[in-house]
Design a protein around this motif. Structure first.
Motif, PDB file in Angstrom:
ATOM      1  N   LYS A 279       0.843  -1.207   0.000  1.00  0.00           N
ATOM      2  CA  LYS A 279       0.000   0.000   0.000  1.00  0.00           C
ATOM      3  C   LYS A 279       0.871   1.246   0.000  1.00  0.00           C
ATOM      4  CE  LYS A 279      -3.813  -2.129   2.480  1.00  0.00           C
ATOM      5  NZ  LYS A 279      -4.430  -2.310   3.767  1.00  0.00           N
ATOM      6  N   PRO A 280       1.558   1.535  -1.106  1.00  0.00           N
ATOM      7  CA  PRO A 280       2.398   2.733  -1.132  1.00  0.00           C
ATOM      8  C   PRO A 280       1.534   3.989  -1.092  1.00  0.00           C
ATOM      9  CG  PRO A 280       2.252   1.764  -3.319  1.00  0.00           C
ATOM     10  CD  PRO A 280       1.519   0.832  -2.392  1.00  0.00           C
ATOM     11  N   LYS A 281       2.163   5.080  -0.636  1.00  0.00           N
ATOM     12  CA  LYS A 281       1.420   6.357  -0.614  1.00  0.00           C
ATOM     13  C   LYS A 281       1.414   6.897  -2.033  1.00  0.00           C
ATOM     14  CE  LYS A 281       2.668   7.748   4.033  1.00  0.00           C
ATOM     15  NZ  LYS A 281       4.044   7.851   4.462  1.00  0.00           N
ATOM     16  N   LEU A 282       0.240   6.967  -2.624  1.00  0.00           N
ATOM     17  CA  LEU A 282       0.130   7.481  -3.995  1.00  0.00           C
ATOM     18  C   LEU A 282      -0.981   8.526  -4.026  1.00  0.00           C
ATOM     19  CD1 LEU A 282       0.230   4.072  -5.945  1.00  0.00           C
ATOM     20  CD2 LEU A 282       2.000   5.823  -5.967  1.00  0.00           C
ATOM     21  N   PRO A 283      -0.876   9.500  -4.928  1.00  0.00           N
ATOM     22  CA  PRO A 283      -1.977  10.465  -5.041  1.00  0.00           C
ATOM     23  C   PRO A 283      -3.268   9.717  -5.378  1.00  0.00           C
ATOM     24  CG  PRO A 283      -0.128  11.017  -6.504  1.00  0.00           C
ATOM     25  CD  PRO A 283       0.176   9.694  -5.913  1.00  0.00           C
ATOM     26  N   SER A 284      -4.398  10.211  -4.850  1.00  0.00           N
ATOM     27  CA  SER A 284      -5.638   9.473  -5.135  1.00  0.00           C
ATOM     28  C   SER A 284      -6.039   9.687  -6.601  1.00  0.00           C
ATOM     29  CB  SER A 284      -6.756   9.895  -4.194  1.00  0.00           C
ATOM     30  OG  SER A 284      -6.926  11.266  -4.307  1.00  0.00           O
ATOM     31  N   ILE A 285      -6.660   8.662  -7.154  1.00  0.00           N
ATOM     32  CA  ILE A 285      -7.053   8.752  -8.563  1.00  0.00           C
ATOM     33  C   ILE A 285      -8.553   8.489  -8.683  1.00  0.00           C
ATOM     34  CG2 ILE A 285      -4.929   8.210  -9.834  1.00  0.00           C
ATOM     35  CD1 ILE A 285      -5.724   5.230  -9.583  1.00  0.00           C
ATOM     36  N   SER A 286      -9.169   9.131  -9.662  1.00  0.00           N
ATOM     37  CA  SER A 286     -10.614   8.924  -9.808  1.00  0.00           C
ATOM     38  C   SER A 286     -10.900   7.863 -10.884  1.00  0.00           C
ATOM     39  CB  SER A 286     -11.323  10.229 -10.143  1.00  0.00           C
ATOM     40  OG  SER A 286     -10.659  10.816 -11.238  1.00  0.00           O
ATOM     41  N   ALA A 287     -10.007   7.777 -11.868  1.00  0.00           N
ATOM     42  CA  ALA A 287     -10.259   6.815 -12.967  1.00  0.00           C
ATOM     43  C   ALA A 287     -10.156   5.385 -12.451  1.00  0.00           C
ATOM     44  CB  ALA A 287      -9.223   7.034 -14.058  1.00  0.00           C
ATOM     45  N   PRO A 288     -10.994   4.485 -12.984  1.00  0.00           N
ATOM     46  CA  PRO A 288     -10.902   3.094 -12.537  1.00  0.00           C
ATOM     47  C   PRO A 288      -9.562   2.477 -12.930  1.00  0.00           C
ATOM     48  CG  PRO A 288     -12.385   3.288 -14.411  1.00  0.00           C
ATOM     49  CD  PRO A 288     -11.977   4.685 -14.036  1.00  0.00           C
ATOM     50  N   LEU A 289      -9.129   1.450 -12.183  1.00  0.00           N
ATOM     51  CA  LEU A 289      -7.870   0.785 -12.508  1.00  0.00           C
ATOM     52  C   LEU A 289      -7.991   0.087 -13.850  1.00  0.00           C
ATOM     53  CD1 LEU A 289      -6.810  -0.792  -9.082  1.00  0.00           C
ATOM     54  CD2 LEU A 289      -6.142   1.397 -10.088  1.00  0.00           C
ATOM     55  N   LYS A 290      -6.863  -0.100 -14.498  1.00  0.00           N
ATOM     56  CA  LYS A 290      -6.881  -0.721 -15.826  1.00  0.00           C
ATOM     57  C   LYS A 290      -7.184  -2.205 -15.711  1.00  0.00           C
ATOM     58  CE  LYS A 290      -3.722   2.518 -17.994  1.00  0.00           C
ATOM     59  NZ  LYS A 290      -4.396   2.842 -19.247  1.00  0.00           N
ATOM     60  N   ASN A 291      -7.972  -2.644 -16.666  1.00  0.00           N
ATOM     61  CA  ASN A 291      -8.340  -4.048 -16.722  1.00  0.00           C
ATOM     62  C   ASN A 291      -7.186  -4.819 -17.397  1.00  0.00           C
ATOM     63  OD1 ASN A 291      -9.918  -6.362 -16.894  1.00  0.00           O
ATOM     64  ND2 ASN A 291     -10.579  -5.824 -18.965  1.00  0.00           N
ATOM     65  N   ILE A 292      -6.579  -5.755 -16.675  1.00  0.00           N
ATOM     66  CA  ILE A 292      -5.434  -6.475 -17.267  1.00  0.00           C
ATOM     67  C   ILE A 292      -5.768  -7.964 -17.363  1.00  0.00           C
ATOM     68  CG2 ILE A 292      -2.956  -6.964 -17.092  1.00  0.00           C
ATOM     69  CD1 ILE A 292      -2.654  -4.433 -15.407  1.00  0.00           C
ATOM     70  N   GLU A 293      -6.236  -8.368 -18.514  1.00  0.00           N
ATOM     71  CA  GLU A 293      -6.603  -9.781 -18.694  1.00  0.00           C
ATOM     72  C   GLU A 293      -5.787 -10.461 -19.785  1.00  0.00           C
ATOM     73  OE1 GLU A 293     -10.785  -9.754 -19.331  1.00  0.00           O
ATOM     74  OE2 GLU A 293     -11.216  -9.302 -17.222  1.00  0.00           O
ATOM     75  N   LYS A 294      -5.286  -9.636 -20.726  1.00  0.00           N
ATOM     76  CA  LYS A 294      -4.478 -10.201 -21.813  1.00  0.00           C
ATOM     77  C   LYS A 294      -3.087  -9.597 -21.731  1.00  0.00           C
ATOM     78  CE  LYS A 294      -8.016 -10.998 -25.195  1.00  0.00           C
ATOM     79  NZ  LYS A 294      -8.695 -10.441 -26.320  1.00  0.00           N
ATOM     80  N   VAL A 295      -2.105 -10.454 -21.557  1.00  0.00           N
ATOM     81  CA  VAL A 295      -0.747  -9.949 -21.343  1.00  0.00           C
ATOM     82  C   VAL A 295       0.203 -10.589 -22.350  1.00  0.00           C
ATOM     83  CG1 VAL A 295       1.149  -9.770 -19.683  1.00  0.00           C
ATOM     84  CG2 VAL A 295      -1.214  -9.652 -18.874  1.00  0.00           C
ATOM     85  N   THR A 296       1.062  -9.753 -22.911  1.00  0.00           N
ATOM     86  CA  THR A 296       2.117 -10.285 -23.786  1.00  0.00           C
ATOM     87  C   THR A 296       3.427 -10.334 -23.015  1.00  0.00           C
ATOM     88  OG1 THR A 296       1.134  -9.459 -25.826  1.00  0.00           O
ATOM     89  CG2 THR A 296       3.517  -9.822 -25.848  1.00  0.00           C
TER      90      THR A 296
END
Ligand code: CAA
Length: 684
Positions: A279-296
């Motif tokens: 849980k690093p200290k990061l600025p808060s973000i409003s956008a949803p996290l990226k969906n990562i289902e397909k990885v190369t």
């Protein structure tokens, strides 16, 4: 009655509910609340059974670990466990989630247990340098027998329902509502049968001594240097001599010894350090996290193939991309061989292998990977190669796709310089073998977007890795510190210590392997090439000279049959006197005087090098806190967990002592890197 434990009567059954988020840990308030609830329920003459259940995601996941370092508060957990065990009204534990430690002890003290399918049950106390403190060592062998109980307690491994439905551990398993199941069980079974007395008898097993010896040899020995497993074994053996209550009293004494030990303090610290690193200290973000289902994954060498296997095991769809069919084929056959070996070892089934391989697409064409959500480049460690790949990615995948490099040393900002949208570039540094090692160093660059960082932190959890967020510098946190540690091993070789002497000193200290044996295993040429690529490294003529000389003479480690040691075809390691001659000659040329060192002096020097570099890293804010560094060393480099990590170890030694030792080394060697970090001054 406390707010977090409530009791209601439901059709002649008292339902006690614990609600202490996030994991219903047994805080003092829960313990006293439970006792009060029991008294209240038992006083109600209209009820014939009591159910204990929990709100939220889990049944009780154990004692409240935060309380261990503080003044103990009444009531003690064994008193709660005994009150449950001696209840005149039968008690049914309704289990779901993670029933661990003190939570499992509570459940074992209940006359009956019902559970939701998928519930995990375990006594993981050894992972915290403890033994079960409230009778687990006495209760579990009486339910499962000595052998199974020993296996669970000494390994700390959990079991999953319904694998246990065929034994006395649980009396019913449901896949829907566990409270409904407990109530039904009460009415259909307990109401007519009544309570069953808890097994208080001495465990009589003719083969008890054999089981003990087997556990010593096969279980305790795997936890080298740790005191808790031995004490757990001793406590479990009490069941063959003492009644339940007597055994509980005696085992409590062993628990308290463990609880107050430096090992347990370090392992409890490690537990919370790993959570903090996630849980690093990061600025808060409003956008949803990226969906990562397909990885190369780019590169099908040992590292790329390992990353691909790690992803497949977590249900991620993988494209494995190589520059030519031959490399691709080699990588694919390595993956298939490794998976087949896991099947042979019983770790996964044939079906799971088939499912995983169905999610793997091998390709040499960039056009195939266009719909990737994340690309992890694990190609040859060269700036030119990596920049070429990133330029190709820029032209292939969407601008939303995260571009990650698995580089161990290279400047990721420089890699990102060929990309227009630099904010999506990040380092995802896996450790070899990537499908096994827990650590994932996540490296943010000057430009990495917060959403990209947070998405990668979440992704690490999905693929069951321990994440640690670090900043950009040569070697990041782990390898930068490892370089200072290896540097000292190399100096000691020139000062006349043998590889065996150095490795043994570090293994005796508690490291999983000695630094030179590790270097032989990973390849001495890797660090050599990395040093050659970095013009800013030390100009000291003796800096990694021992390793460089071996590489120059073709001794690259295990892969060439020789390195710091000699190897036979089965990779058995033996000492090789030639290497000492090489080092002796080099040392003479540099006027380095041979010295003799004790094992403790050797390990202390290497660990002090780690600590000072760690302190520099904190001074430069490359790591947010000491916990990040310790997490990296515990999960990526085999630092003994019972020391908590190098920075916690330094704190236990005392920073004043550390500074004095560093000053002495600085005076003795004249090397700048021994100047105590200014960060240390901030702690004094
Ligand atoms: N005490 C205090 N806090 C605890 C805790 C415990 N036993 N277990 C978990 N937590 C906290 C975590 O620190 C975390 O807090 P933050 O959100 O503030 O970081 C929060 O609960 C959620 O934990 P996780 O992020 O780990 O959640 P998860 O869903 O991934 O895992 C879990 C849940 C499996 C229960 C895991 O937390 C775990 O393994 N906990 C430790 C269990 C354990 O070791 N129990 C034995 C305790 S010792 C004991 O019981 C001795 C005895 O015999 C008396």
């Amino acid at each position: 009655m406390s707010n977090i434990v409530s009791v209601v009567s439901q059709n002649e059954v008292a339902v006690i509910t614990i609600n202490n988020p996030p994991v219903n840990a047994l805080s003092a308030e829960v313990r006293s609340g439970l006792l009060d609830a029991l008294t209240q329920a038992q006083a109600d003459k209209s009820i014939f059974a009591i159910v204990i259940q929990c709100e939220g995601r889990t049944f009780i996941a154990g004692a409240d670990i935060k309380e261990f370092g503080q003044t103990p508060k009444l009531p003690h957990l064994p008193d709660v466990v005994l009150a449950i065990a001696n209840s005149s009204v039968p008690i049914i534990a309704a289990l779901h989630g993670s029933v661990l430690g003190g939570g499992f002890e509570i459940a074992l003290a209940c006359q009956y247990r019902v559970g939701l399918k998928g519930t995990t049950l375990g006594l993981p106390e050894v992972n915290l340098g403890l033994i079960p403190g409230a009778g687990g060592t006495q209760l579990l062998p009486r339910v499962l027998g000595l052998s199974k109980a020993m296996n669970m307690i000494i390994t700390g491994k959990s079991i999953k329902l319904p694998d246990t439905a065929d034994n006395a551990l649980v009396h019913a398993v449901t896949d829907s509502d566990v409270l409904a199941c407990a109530l039904e069980f009460s009415h259909t079974f307990v109401k007519s049968i009544g309570g069953q007395k808890l097994n208080n008898k001495i465990v009589e097993q003719d083969d008890a001594e054999d089981i003990k010896q087997h556990a010593l040899k096969n279980l305790v020995s795997k936890r080298k240097g740790q005191t808790a497993p031995l004490k757990a074994l001793e406590a479990i053996m009490y069941t063959t001599q003492y009644s339940l209550e007597e055994g509980m009293k005696k085992s409590r004494k062993l628990f308290l010894e463990c609880r107050d030990s430096p090992q347990s303090a370090a392992m409890r610290y490690a537990f919370f350090a790993e959570k903090k690193a996630q849980k690093p200290k990061l600025p808060s973000i409003s956008a949803p996290l990226k969906n990562i289902e397909k990885v190369t994954v780019i590169g099908a060498g040992t590292m790329g193939a390992g990353i691909a296997m790690c992803l497949l095991a977590s249900g991620i769809s993988v494209y494995l991309l190589e520059i030519n069919a031959e490399n691709l084929e080699r990588g694919m056959s390595y993956i298939k061989k490794t998976l087949a070996s896991s099947v042979r070892k019983g770790r996964i089934s044939e079906q799971q292998v088939a499912d995983q391989l169905a999610h793997l697409t091998a390709t040499t064409e960039y056009s195939t990977i266009a719909d990737s959500h994340l690309v992890i480049e694990a190609a040859f460690e060269s700036m030119v190669v990596k920049q070429d790949i990133f330029a190709k990615l820029e032209a292939t995948v969407s601008t939303e796709c995260i571009l990650a490099s698995n580089t161990s040393y290279l400047d990721i900002d420089e890699i990102a310089s060929v990309v227009t949208h630099k904010s999506r570039v990040i380092g995802l540094h896996f450790f070899s073998p990537a499908h096994i090692m827990k650590l994932l160093e996540i490296v943010k660059t000057k430009h990495t977007d917060t959403n990209v960082i947070s998405s990668c932190m979440a992704f690490a959890k999905t693929i069951k890795k321990q994440a640690a967020l670090v900043g950009m510098c040569y070697g990041f946190v782990g390898n930068r510190m490892y370089a200072s540690y290896g540097r000292e091993a190399n100096f000691l070789l020139l000062e006349g210590c043998s590889p065996e002497q150095i490795d043994k000193a570090l293994v005796d200290f508690g490291m999983a392997m000695g630094p030179l044996a590790v270097n032989d295993m990973s390849g001495i040429d890797i660090g050599y090439k990395a040093r050659k690529e970095n013009p800013n490294l030390s100009v000291d003529p003796a800096y990694f000279l021992a390793a460089n000389l071996l590489v120059d003479s073709g001794r690259l480690g295990q892969k060439t049959g020789s390195g710091f040691y000699a190897y036979d075809e089965k990779l058995n390691r033996t000492s090789d006197p030639i290497v000492m001659d090489i080092f002796k000659n080099a040392a003479q040329k540099l006027n380095i005087v041979p010295q003799s060192y004790t094992s403790e002096e050797i390990s202390e020097r290497l660990v002090l090098a780690l600590i000072n570099e760690g302190a520099n890293i904190l001074q430069e804010s490359i790591a947010e806190n000491a916990e990040v560094i310790d997490t990296i060393w515990l999960n990526g480099y085999g630092f003994p967990r019972y020391y908590g990590g190098p920075m916690f170890y330094a704190q236990q030694l005392g920073w004043k002592y550390v500074k004095e030792k560093l000053l002495a080394l600085h005076q003795q060697t004249g090397k700048d890197w021994w100047k105590p970090s200014t960060y240390i001054d901030s702690l004094l």
